[in-house]
Design an enzyme around this catalytic site. Structure first.
Site, PDB file in Angstrom:
ATOM      1  N   SER A 139      56.832  29.501  52.004  1.00 51.98           N
ATOM      2  CA  SER A 139      57.618  30.725  51.840  1.00 51.98           C
ATOM      3  C   SER A 139      58.317  30.704  50.493  1.00 51.98           C
ATOM      4  CB  SER A 139      58.665  30.808  52.960  1.00 51.98           C
ATOM      5  OG  SER A 139      59.621  31.825  52.727  1.00 51.98           O
ATOM      6  N   TYR A 152      65.648  27.692  57.980  1.00 49.09           N
ATOM      7  CA  TYR A 152      64.374  28.186  57.486  1.00 49.09           C
ATOM      8  C   TYR A 152      64.067  27.615  56.098  1.00 49.09           C
ATOM      9  CZ  TYR A 152      60.480  31.430  56.984  1.00 49.09           C
ATOM     10  OH  TYR A 152      59.220  31.973  56.832  1.00 49.09           O
TER      11      TYR A 152
END
Length: 291
Positions: A139, A152
């Protein structure tokens, strides 16, 4: 160099929805046979039933080593080989770390980081046989830290580092390893995060182009192109490549700007949802019930 996907066997974790579902469809459209792995049996069955090539699905938790080893063996038995594995399964949570749900925070690390490693451990033996390709989906969060996203960011930074280490270890055995980077893409996870007013406003205040939500189709097209090239780095949005050159400066910038933003939102931060976000998060929270 590009590799034809015709007749290749691709495993996609998190294949019931979002990036995983569309990736399975596009790989199948290019001639690959597809094995789906995830936590939502009916959705997996539905996705597999719509594919153009041979396909099958397995209900498994990517953090369960024993289950994933069994999946790898059954996929090899079903298709005869495995050429491509995409470790795509992931969950997210948001909010201030000090007020976060410890179980949800830990689960993000377990699914995103440990789940990627478990997937690799289970499938590397068959990828070595085929001299195949392992793609770990990371990501933008692996490149730049972000307040309110500690679990995350930590998990995606971790899988990026894991994949880089793995590339050096298994390259001489013919296995190529790639890292896929996505910014905010129109998936259930992102829509789920945007349901929280504070998280949505924080994201809208990010500088362009990081404050946009990008369509799913073009992002997955770029991932498929990366798989065809067995690329070391796959960028789902064009501008992410350029972030690599400035990533060393980002922690200091985010540290300064982030403090200002946290003061701006003040007491509202306590109302941020604490659990996993989106439909995929709900499916993970209900994994013990087989939903």
């Amino acid at each position: 160099m590009s590799y034809s996907l015709e007749g290749q066997v691709a495993v996609v974790t998190g294949g019931a929805r979002g990036v995983g579902e569309l990736l399975a469809r596009k790989l199948s459209a290019r001639g690959a046979n597809v094995a789906l792995v995830g936590l939502e049996p009916q959705l997996l069955k539905d996705v597999a039933g719509r594919l153009h090539t041979e396909s099958d699905w397995w209900h498994a938790d990517v953090t369960d080593q024993e289950a994933m080893v069994q999946v790898a063996a059954e996929v090899k038995e079903r298709f005869g080989k495995v050429d491509i594995v995409v470790a795509n399964a992931g969950v997210a949570s948001g909010g201030p770390f000090v007020d976060s749900d410890p179980d949800a925070w830990r689960r993000v690390i377990e699914v995103n980081l440990i789940g990627g490693a478990v997937t690799a451990r289970a499938f590397l033996p068959v990828l070595m046989e085929s001299r195949g390709y392992f793609l770990q989906i990371a990501s933008l969060a692996a490149i730049t830290p972000a307040p309110m996203m500690s679990a995350y960011c930590a998990s995606k930074s971790g899988v990026e580092a894991f994949a880089h280490c793995l590339r050096a270890e298994v390259g001489h055995q013919g296995v190529r390893v790639g890292v896929g980077y996505l910014s905010w893409t129109d998936t259930d996870m992102v829509r789920g995060a945007d349901e929280d007013e504070v998280m949505r406003e924080l994201r809208q205040r990010l500088p362009w182009p990081a404050n946009r939500t990008y369509p799913l189709g073009p992002a997955v097209d770029r991932i498929v192109a990366g798989i065809e090239r067995r690329s070391a780095h796959v960028y789902a949005q064009w501008w992410l490549r350029g972030m690599q050159s400035v990533r060393g400066y980002l922690p200091a910038v985010i540290g300064t700007v982030g403090q200002r933003e946290m003061r701006r939102f003040g007491a509202r931060l306590g109302g941020v949802r604490r659990g996993l976000v989106g439909a995929g998060g709900a499916a993970d929270e209900g994994r013990g019930r087989g939903v």
